[in-house]
Design an enzyme around this catalytic site. Sequence first.
Site, PDB file in Angstrom:
ATOM      1  CG  ASP A 149      -2.244   0.924   1.255  1.00 35.86           C
ATOM      2  OD1 ASP A 149      -2.008   1.640   0.001  1.00 35.86           O
ATOM      3  OD2 ASP A 149      -3.237   0.129   1.829  1.00 35.86           O
ATOM      4  CD  GLU A 182       0.788   4.250  -7.481  1.00 39.76           C
ATOM      5  OE1 GLU A 182      -0.403   4.227  -8.215  1.00 39.76           O
ATOM      6  OE2 GLU A 182       1.309   5.419  -7.413  1.00 39.76           O
ATOM      7  CD1 TRP A 183      -4.747   3.190  -3.566  1.00 33.58           C
ATOM      8  CD2 TRP A 183      -3.696   4.808  -2.748  1.00 33.58           C
ATOM      9  NE1 TRP A 183      -4.265   3.652  -1.895  1.00 33.58           N
ATOM     10  CE2 TRP A 183      -3.556   4.247  -1.720  1.00 33.58           C
ATOM     11  CE3 TRP A 183      -2.905   6.364  -2.265  1.00 33.58           C
ATOM     12  CZ2 TRP A 183      -3.397   4.771  -0.386  1.00 33.58           C
ATOM     13  CZ3 TRP A 183      -3.054   6.924  -1.342  1.00 33.58           C
ATOM     14  CH2 TRP A 183      -2.663   6.169  -0.124  1.00 33.58           C
ATOM     15  N   GLY A 184      -2.736   4.087  -8.314  1.00 31.07           N
ATOM     16  CA  GLY A 184      -2.864   4.917  -9.709  1.00 31.07           C
ATOM     17  C   GLY A 184      -1.773   6.681  -9.689  1.00 31.07           C
ATOM     18  CG  ASP A 204      -9.410   1.924  -0.745  1.00 31.42           C
ATOM     19  OD1 ASP A 204      -8.672   2.324  -1.733  1.00 31.42           O
ATOM     20  OD2 ASP A 204      -9.187   2.076   0.721  1.00 31.42           O
TER      21      ASP A 204
HETATM   22  C1  GLA Z   1      -5.641   1.476   1.359  1.00 34.84           C
HETATM   23  C2  GLA Z   1      -6.000  -0.075   0.106  1.00 34.84           C
HETATM   24  C3  GLA Z   1      -7.359  -0.749   1.182  1.00 34.84           C
HETATM   25  C4  GLA Z   1      -7.272  -1.352   2.019  1.00 34.84           C
HETATM   26  C5  GLA Z   1      -6.496  -0.247   2.880  1.00 34.84           C
HETATM   27  C6  GLA Z   1      -6.900  -0.929   4.704  1.00 34.84           C
HETATM   28  O1  GLA Z   1      -7.087   2.225   1.746  1.00 34.84           O
HETATM   29  O2  GLA Z   1      -6.070   1.211  -0.650  1.00 34.84           O
HETATM   30  O3  GLA Z   1      -7.669  -1.445  -0.437  1.00 34.84           O
HETATM   31  O4  GLA Z   1      -5.708  -1.870   1.837  1.00 34.84           O
HETATM   32  O5  GLA Z   1      -5.239   0.669   2.591  1.00 34.84           O
HETATM   33  O6  GLA Z   1      -5.886   0.141   5.461  1.00 34.84           O
END
Ligand code: GLA
Length: 403
Positions: A149, A182-184, A204
Site C-alpha cells: 500500500d 498506490e491508487w494510480g 478504493d
Molecule cells: C488502502 C487500500 C485498501 C485497503 C486499506 C487498508 O485504503 O487502498 O485497499 O488495503 O488501505 O487499510
Amino acid sequence: MKRILLAAVLAAAVCSAASAQKFEGLAQTPPMGWSSWNKFACDINEKVIKEVADALVKSGLRDAGYVYLNLDDCWHGERDSLGFIQADPVKFPSGIKALADYVHARGLKLGIYSDAGRKTCGGRPGSFGHEYQDALQYARWGVDYLKYDWCESEDINPVGAYNLMRDALRAAGRPILFSMCEWGTSKPWTWAAETAHQWRTTGDIYNCFDCVDQHPGWAAYGVLQILDMQEGLRKYAGPGHWNDPDMLEVGNGQSESEDRAHFTMWCMLAAPLILGNDVRDMSRQTSDILLNREVIAIDQDTLGIQGLKFKAEDGLEFWFKPLAGGDWAFCILNRTTEAKTYTIDWQQFNLYDDVARRFTDFDSKTYAVRDLWERRDDGDTRKPRTVTVQGHDVKLFKLRIEN
Ligand code: GLA
C-alpha cells in the site's frame, strides 16, 4: 589499474541493477482469490481466516480458481528486537507460518499486506526501512502474495519504493506475487510492468453501484465510477501485469443485477478477481454469480487482453473483449435504473481492435452466440436480435467464431 577496477565495479553494479526483476511466470491470467478488507476491515483474526479457508474449499470457490486467501491490513503486531515484523499475538496467536500451513494444506495460497511508508493505512508498522527484512520474513512464513500500500508516503518516490520491494522479494527467493496499491497516483501502468504483477488504477472501491463517497482530500468510488476511470488503460495490461480496478463488492449488499453487472465488467476488464464478501455465508444468488465458470473464463482468457467500450448510447454501453482463438465476449451494460430494449444489428458492431489487431468483421464472419448468464446457446450473428437489459444489469454473450 584503479580506473579499470572502478569501471569493472560500476559495470557490475549497472548489470545487477538491470537484471533486477520481478518473479516471472506468476499471474499469467488475472489473479483470483479473496481478501479480508471489504467485509472485515481491521476486524480479522486467525479463527475467521481459517473459517474462510474452509469455506473457499467447501463452496467450490477454490476449484473455480479463487486460490489466494489474502490478509489485508491489521494483521500486524510489533517488530521484534532485531526488527522482524511479528503478527498481532492476540489476533493471530499461532502466527503467520501456522496460518500459511493451514491454508496450503487446503490447496490455497496465502497473501499478506504491507505499505511502502512508515505506517499502513490502518496505522500498523509499514515496511519503510525494513523492506529486505519484511520480504525475508514473508518468504520464511510461506507467503505467496504481497499487497503493498501507499499510506504515509508523502516524501517517497513511488518508482524507487516499489522497485525496492520487488528487489527485496526477489532476493528473499520465494515466488511472491507483487500487487501494487498506490491508487494510480503515479500512473503505474506507464512504468510498473517490470515491477509488479498488478497495480491498482484508482482509489478504493465504495460499496455502491453508482456513487462517490467524498471525504476531505480523498474519495472512494462506486462500480460505474471505477469502470469509467479505466478508460485508456487497456493497452498497458497483459499476462503477468494487470490493471487492478480494486477488489469485488459482490455479495456485500448491492442488488443481484448490480452484483452481476459489477462481476461481468471486472471480467470484461481482465481484472484480478479478489472477492470481498463473507464467503462463509453466501446467498444462492451470490454464489451463482461468483461460480459461473463461463463468465470467469472470460476474465481468465489466455489472450489476456482487456475489453474495449465500443460505443455508448442512451444509457447503454457496448463492450467487446477479444478472446483466444478468434472468439469475442460481447456485453451490454445498462447504466440506468430503467429496463431497456435494444435490437442488436451485428453489422453496426464491425470494429477493429488495435490492441488485439483483429476485426470483428460481422459481414464475412459468423459467430455462434451463447448467453453466459442464461447459460443458453442462442443462434448466431447472421440475424439481428432484440434483447432487454434490466436497470443496472448486463447481457453477456460469448461469440464463437464459426468461419
Ligand atoms: C488502502 C487500500 C485498501 C485497503 C486499506 C487498508 O485504503 O487502498 O485497499 O488495503 O488501505 O487499510
